[in-house]
Design a protein around this motif. Sequence first.
Motif, PDB file in Angstrom:
ATOM      1  N   ASP A 178       0.863  -1.173   0.000  1.00 17.28           N
ATOM      2  CA  ASP A 178       0.000   0.000   0.000  1.00 17.28           C
ATOM      3  C   ASP A 178       0.912   1.239   0.000  1.00 17.28           C
ATOM      4  O   ASP A 178       2.121   1.134   0.276  1.00 17.28           O
ATOM      5  N   THR A 194       1.633   3.627   4.515  1.00 13.55           N
ATOM      6  CA  THR A 194       2.409   2.383   4.566  1.00 13.55           C
ATOM      7  C   THR A 194       3.825   2.622   4.044  1.00 13.55           C
ATOM      8  O   THR A 194       4.797   2.467   4.771  1.00 13.55           O
ATOM      9  N   THR A 220      -2.879   0.395  -4.440  1.00 15.01           N
ATOM     10  CA  THR A 220      -3.364   1.535  -3.667  1.00 15.01           C
ATOM     11  C   THR A 220      -4.741   2.002  -4.136  1.00 15.01           C
ATOM     12  O   THR A 220      -5.106   1.802  -5.302  1.00 15.01           O
ATOM     13  N   LYS A 230     -10.291  -0.256  -2.090  1.00 14.94           N
ATOM     14  CA  LYS A 230     -10.329  -0.947  -0.810  1.00 14.94           C
ATOM     15  C   LYS A 230     -11.503  -0.410   0.031  1.00 14.94           C
ATOM     16  O   LYS A 230     -11.807   0.769  -0.048  1.00 14.94           O
ATOM     17  N   TYR A 244      -5.912  -5.914  -5.387  1.00 16.84           N
ATOM     18  CA  TYR A 244      -5.015  -7.037  -5.104  1.00 16.84           C
ATOM     19  C   TYR A 244      -5.216  -8.189  -6.085  1.00 16.84           C
ATOM     20  O   TYR A 244      -4.249  -8.830  -6.514  1.00 16.84           O
ATOM     21  N   ALA A 253       0.815  -8.912   1.646  1.00 17.12           N
ATOM     22  CA  ALA A 253       0.489  -7.496   1.507  1.00 17.12           C
ATOM     23  C   ALA A 253       1.015  -6.758   2.731  1.00 17.12           C
ATOM     24  O   ALA A 253       1.030  -7.305   3.838  1.00 17.12           O
ATOM     25  N   GLU A 311       0.178  -3.322   4.746  1.00 15.35           N
ATOM     26  CA  GLU A 311      -0.898  -2.339   4.834  1.00 15.35           C
ATOM     27  C   GLU A 311      -0.823  -1.559   6.142  1.00 15.35           C
ATOM     28  O   GLU A 311      -0.091  -1.945   7.072  1.00 15.35           O
ATOM     29  N   ASP A 312      -1.610  -0.481   6.217  1.00 11.74           N
ATOM     30  CA  ASP A 312      -1.658   0.289   7.458  1.00 11.74           C
ATOM     31  C   ASP A 312      -3.070   0.512   7.963  1.00 11.74           C
ATOM     32  O   ASP A 312      -3.253   1.107   9.030  1.00 11.74           O
ATOM     33  N   GLY A 327      -7.498  -1.623   4.041  1.00 11.25           N
ATOM     34  CA  GLY A 327      -6.464  -2.326   3.301  1.00 11.25           C
ATOM     35  C   GLY A 327      -6.318  -3.762   3.740  1.00 11.25           C
ATOM     36  O   GLY A 327      -6.134  -4.668   2.919  1.00 11.25           O
ATOM     37  N   CYS A 372      -1.366 -10.688   5.524  1.00 12.85           N
ATOM     38  CA  CYS A 372      -1.137  -9.242   5.584  1.00 12.85           C
ATOM     39  C   CYS A 372      -0.311  -8.868   6.810  1.00 12.85           C
ATOM     40  O   CYS A 372      -0.633  -9.247   7.933  1.00 12.85           O
ATOM     41  N   LEU A 404       0.534  -5.776   8.963  1.00 15.65           N
ATOM     42  CA  LEU A 404      -0.087  -4.481   9.220  1.00 15.65           C
ATOM     43  C   LEU A 404       0.892  -3.582   9.971  1.00 15.65           C
ATOM     44  O   LEU A 404       1.449  -3.984  11.005  1.00 15.65           O
TER      45      LEU A 404
END
Length: 259
Positions: free
Chosen positions: A17, A21, A125, A159, A165, A181, A183-184, A188, A199, A201
């Motif tokens: 992302d 991120t 994104t 998202k 994705y 992935a 992500e933040d 996401g 993921c 995070l």
Amino acid sequence: MPLLLLKVNRLSAVFWDVDGTLADTEMDGHRPAFNMAFKELDLPFVWDEELYNRLLAIPGGLRRVKLHAETCGVPLSQDQLDQVRDRKRVHYLERVRQGHVHLRPGVKRLLQELSSAGVQQWIVTSSGSASVMALLEQIQTQIPSFDGVVTSDDVASGKPAPDGYLLALERSGANSAASLAVEDSAAGLSAARAAGLRCLLTPSPWDADALRDSYDKATAMLDHLGDPGEQATVLSGASCHDGTVTLKYLENLLSVPDR
């Protein structure tokens, strides 16, 4: 007695992302750019950090504007929303070029390590192509090139829908079971999980508390990726040696039972 070796899967691809991120784009990039657009268009909105923090729960900048305006009793026409988008984009690009947006801890280091190891790296994104390309132009001398970019301009739904994705998986040819992935946000995380991806995070400081309910959905959650002298803190998931996320750490996450 024979040694028992833990099988570690080889990492195929990492999907990154962007906002929050890869870089701290929100508070010093998008937020002031929106405020400048509001002022230019005589709209009665000012987004301070506290308010913007709450609004970040709404995925998509223009949707954020639309819903906030309705809450304030100032519904905006599509033409007005388009004007906000266009003016905000101008100001955001200028702030990026002026150096107001910076990479998060550990990002540069991990991007370089993964690139040297031949791991595919893609951007996925919900931001538009113009914003993403402006950021990449600003930081291109600091980081290796990405193998591909999927933005909101490439898919029907951003998202938390998994469209971005899924498209990145298709274009990259990567195996979802051997990919991750980074992500933040909750949106996401939901998008990545819906696409069948584990993921990692790394919530922005202003998002960490809001994401506590998402701990069990992420494969691991850290406050950032870590650098020498700036160690990451593990919020959930596997411990992180020396406080830095590495290729080895990511490959270990592939062995974590999927949730």
